[in-house]
Design a protein around this motif. Structure first.
Motif, PDB file in Angstrom:
ATOM      1  N   GLU A 159       0.807  -1.221   0.000  1.00  0.00           N
ATOM      2  CA  GLU A 159       0.000   0.000   0.000  1.00  0.00           C
ATOM      3  C   GLU A 159       0.845   1.279   0.000  1.00  0.00           C
ATOM      4  OE1 GLU A 159       0.246  -2.217   2.398  1.00  0.00           O
ATOM      5  OE2 GLU A 159       0.898  -1.156   4.201  1.00  0.00           O
ATOM      6  N   ALA A 160       2.152   1.148   0.184  1.00  0.00           N
ATOM      7  CA  ALA A 160       2.959   2.380   0.280  1.00  0.00           C
ATOM      8  C   ALA A 160       4.248   2.216  -0.507  1.00  0.00           C
ATOM      9  CB  ALA A 160       3.273   2.676   1.743  1.00  0.00           C
ATOM     10  N   ASP A 161       4.704   3.320  -1.060  1.00  0.00           N
ATOM     11  CA  ASP A 161       5.944   3.267  -1.830  1.00  0.00           C
ATOM     12  C   ASP A 161       7.130   3.486  -0.898  1.00  0.00           C
ATOM     13  OD1 ASP A 161       7.777   3.121  -3.831  1.00  0.00           O
ATOM     14  OD2 ASP A 161       7.580   5.231  -4.378  1.00  0.00           O
ATOM     15  N   LYS A 162       7.408   2.504  -0.089  1.00  0.00           N
ATOM     16  CA  LYS A 162       8.586   2.593   0.773  1.00  0.00           C
ATOM     17  C   LYS A 162       9.236   1.224   0.859  1.00  0.00           C
ATOM     18  CE  LYS A 162       6.026   2.038   5.088  1.00  0.00           C
ATOM     19  NZ  LYS A 162       5.791   2.565   6.419  1.00  0.00           N
ATOM     20  N   HIS A 163      10.516   1.246   1.185  1.00  0.00           N
ATOM     21  CA  HIS A 163      11.291   0.011   1.220  1.00  0.00           C
ATOM     22  C   HIS A 163      12.064  -0.047   2.519  1.00  0.00           C
ATOM     23  CE1 HIS A 163      10.658   1.012  -3.020  1.00  0.00           C
ATOM     24  NE2 HIS A 163      10.605  -0.300  -3.229  1.00  0.00           N
ATOM     25  N   ASN A 164      11.810  -1.072   3.294  1.00  0.00           N
ATOM     26  CA  ASN A 164      12.464  -1.176   4.594  1.00  0.00           C
ATOM     27  C   ASN A 164      13.335  -2.412   4.673  1.00  0.00           C
ATOM     28  OD1 ASN A 164      11.017   1.129   5.602  1.00  0.00           O
ATOM     29  ND2 ASN A 164       9.241  -0.240   5.749  1.00  0.00           N
ATOM     30  N   VAL A 165      14.541  -2.195   5.193  1.00  0.00           N
ATOM     31  CA  VAL A 165      15.420  -3.342   5.415  1.00  0.00           C
ATOM     32  C   VAL A 165      14.895  -4.105   6.627  1.00  0.00           C
ATOM     33  CG1 VAL A 165      17.737  -4.051   6.077  1.00  0.00           C
ATOM     34  CG2 VAL A 165      17.435  -2.259   4.371  1.00  0.00           C
ATOM     35  N   ILE A 166      14.663  -5.396   6.441  1.00  0.00           N
ATOM     36  CA  ILE A 166      14.125  -6.228   7.518  1.00  0.00           C
ATOM     37  C   ILE A 166      15.214  -7.119   8.098  1.00  0.00           C
ATOM     38  CG2 ILE A 166      12.399  -8.004   8.078  1.00  0.00           C
ATOM     39  CD1 ILE A 166      11.251  -5.236   7.322  1.00  0.00           C
ATOM     40  N   LEU A 167      16.062  -7.620   7.210  1.00  0.00           N
ATOM     41  CA  LEU A 167      17.112  -8.548   7.631  1.00  0.00           C
ATOM     42  C   LEU A 167      18.395  -8.209   6.875  1.00  0.00           C
ATOM     43  CD1 LEU A 167      18.093 -11.357   8.849  1.00  0.00           C
ATOM     44  CD2 LEU A 167      17.149 -12.404   6.784  1.00  0.00           C
ATOM     45  N   SER A 168      19.517  -8.149   7.602  1.00  0.00           N
ATOM     46  CA  SER A 168      20.824  -7.941   6.956  1.00  0.00           C
ATOM     47  C   SER A 168      21.802  -8.947   7.494  1.00  0.00           C
ATOM     48  CB  SER A 168      21.453  -6.600   7.298  1.00  0.00           C
ATOM     49  OG  SER A 168      20.758  -5.571   6.870  1.00  0.00           O
ATOM     50  N   VAL A 169      22.596  -9.483   6.610  1.00  0.00           N
ATOM     51  CA  VAL A 169      23.705 -10.340   7.027  1.00  0.00           C
ATOM     52  C   VAL A 169      24.973  -9.708   6.459  1.00  0.00           C
ATOM     53  CG1 VAL A 169      24.722 -12.649   6.890  1.00  0.00           C
ATOM     54  CG2 VAL A 169      22.265 -12.389   7.138  1.00  0.00           C
ATOM     55  N   THR A 170      25.958  -9.520   7.330  1.00  0.00           N
ATOM     56  CA  THR A 170      27.176  -8.786   6.954  1.00  0.00           C
ATOM     57  C   THR A 170      28.413  -9.593   7.297  1.00  0.00           C
ATOM     58  OG1 THR A 170      26.041  -6.743   7.538  1.00  0.00           O
ATOM     59  CG2 THR A 170      28.424  -6.603   7.320  1.00  0.00           C
ATOM     60  N   THR A 171      29.416  -9.516   6.448  1.00  0.00           N
ATOM     61  CA  THR A 171      30.723 -10.036   6.827  1.00  0.00           C
ATOM     62  C   THR A 171      31.759  -8.943   6.637  1.00  0.00           C
ATOM     63  OG1 THR A 171      32.459 -11.654   6.440  1.00  0.00           O
ATOM     64  CG2 THR A 171      31.142 -11.045   4.532  1.00  0.00           C
ATOM     65  N   LYS A 172      32.693  -8.910   7.571  1.00  0.00           N
ATOM     66  CA  LYS A 172      33.769  -7.920   7.468  1.00  0.00           C
ATOM     67  C   LYS A 172      35.091  -8.606   7.142  1.00  0.00           C
ATOM     68  CE  LYS A 172      31.455  -4.258   9.514  1.00  0.00           C
ATOM     69  NZ  LYS A 172      30.897  -3.958  10.818  1.00  0.00           N
TER      70      LYS A 172
END
Ligand SMILES: *[C@@H]1O[C@H](CO)[C@@H](O)[C@H](O)[C@H]1NC(C)=O
Length: 437
Positions: A159-172
């Motif tokens: 219903e809305a034009d927005k994008h939300n990060v729900i899950l992130s996996v990161t390696t350094k």
């Protein structure tokens, strides 16, 4: 009193500056991503997809996106809110105008339950089917200089034009090297949006190993039941406390083997969703080098001597030999790489290789000696192993040598003559006396 207030004002200004500088550092990028779009909708092959550039405008808070669409120069713009700021790392945000850019791919994904033994319990009770009714994307981004990689799962409500990060996996640690037998740490951490119903619905971590098309499970962990899979490697573990407290899913290999070089994939599952990053581990073990024969025999001029440079116990299989001769004055002459044998593989997966050098001692300076070195160049380092050479100089003497020898001979002759004259002189007297008697 006035002085105090001046100092006070100055420090307030300084603090403000620092705060601004810190904020500037964590500025979030506008990222260019490859995004597959179906070719010519309505005509042509349905499955064919074009990779088109899409722009990802990243902010940590929704309000920061300034009146949307003004900046959208591209046909495909995504205004992404990432409260974790995973996408705001400096490795993903090169200075303006720099040639090197992070590599980013954006794809549409479909949430689905997993049947993996250590993931399946997450979806036993269907908890958030309504929440799943949205548009879902996954963005995988490789930062500059292998400094970090991140995969985020993005939700876009219908219903809305927005994008939300729900899950992130990161390696350094995109590329890790370790010495043989030593421990290695493969960094992986994750983040789940605290406002998402998935946040407290459990998680699983899976580490897989991949090398040349073959792969196996390294470790599977059901975080909901706190249960480790039976299959997997023995000398691989997680910091379970760090995992539950700080979402630190780093893999710890307690004792590395050569055969563990390869790609490792860290996957973090929450119900219906998954994000993964890939890392490279390379076991780099420099060779032990020795030059034979040892001890070195005396070299007779004209004689040709064979030297062996033996390098053993190294990995990976990438070694260059170089022979060098250093004379007494320190001049270095290259003698090439010698003739290098094929490699042998040990039971521990390390390699051995030998280079053979035929040294014609006529080329050497006689009587002066020098140093013969075997230089090995390996990803684990460059080593120089040397032996000193001593050549006895007696055959085919030079003119100067002959002259000197004649000189020495003359002196010796004179000496002998003198000594024998002195002694025989007295002897003669004795015999004369005897004759007189
Ligand atoms: C994650 O855990 C590993 C292993 O205990 C540790 O070495 C590493 O520093 C941790 N990372 C962070 C960001 O805390």
């Amino acid at each position: 009193m006035t002085e105090f207030s001046t100092i006070y004002k100055l420090s307030v200004i300084a603090v403000l500056f620092l705060v601004q500088a810190a904020a500037g550092h964590s500025s979030c990028p506008v990222m260019e991503c490859w995004y597959p779009v179906e070719k010519g909708r309505g005509g042509g092959l349905a499955s064919a997809a074009n990779q088109v550039p899409a722009l990802l405008f990243i902010k940590t808070e929704e309000q920061q996106h300034d009146s949307v669409n003004t900046a959208s120069e591209s046909d495909y713009s995504f205004f992404i809110t990432d409260p974790s700021a995973s996408l705001c790392h400096r490795a993903l945000n090169p200075p303006k105008g720099s040639i090197k850019k992070p590599h980013c791919e954006l794809n549409r994904i479909q949430p689905q339950p997993s049947s993996l033994q250590w993931v399946a319990p997450l979806t036993e009770s269907e908890k958030s089917p309504l929440y799943l009714g949205a548009q879902w994307y996954a963005a995988t981004i490789h930062g500059l200089d292998k400094e970090m990689s991140v995969t985020t799962v993005i939700r876009s409500p219908l219903e809305a034009d927005k994008h939300n990060v729900i899950l992130s996996v990161t390696t350094k640690t995109v590329y890790v090297t370790a010495r043989l037998g030593e421990p290695a740490m493969l960094d992986c951490s994750y983040w789940v949006d605290p406002s998402s119903p998935l946040h407290d619905a459990g998680f699983s971590v899976e580490w897989r190993y991949q090398f040349r098309g073959n792969g196996h499970l390294v470790l599977g962990y059901d975080g909901k039941a706190d249960r480790l899979s039976d299959i997997g490697e023995k000398k691989a573990t997680l910091d379970f406390e760090g995992l539950h407290q700080n979402r630190n899913a780093s893999l710890i290999l307690t004792e590395t083997r050569v055969k563990q070089s390869g790609t490792y994939i860290c996957s973090v599952h929450v119900p219906y969703l998954l994000a993964q990053v890939a890392l490279e581990l390379e076991i780099v073990e420099p060779p032990s080098v020795s030059v034979l024969p040892s001890p070195l025999p005396l070299i007779v001029p004209g004689q040709s001597v064979t030297f062996h440079c033996e390098a053993s116990g190294f990995a990976p299989l990438s070694l260059d030999f170089r022979w060098e001769l250093t004379d007494s004055e320190g001049n270095v002459r290259s003698l090439g790489s010698g003739s290098v044998t094929g490699h042998r593989e040990g039971t521990d997966g390390t390699f051995s290789q030998t280079s053979k050098l035929q040294l014609d001692s006529a080329k050497l300076e006689q009587g002066r000696g020098g140093e013969l070195s075997c230089v090995t160049v390996h990803p684990g380092g460059t080593q120089r192993t040397s032996v000193s050479l001593n050549v006895i100089g007696f055959s085919t003497p030079s003119i100067e040598d002959s002259m000197a020898m004649v000189g020495v001979a003359l002196v010796l002759y004179g000496l002998i003559k003198f000594v024998s004259w002195t002694f025989s002189g007295s002897g003669d007297e004795e015999s004369d006396d005897k004759k007189k008697n």
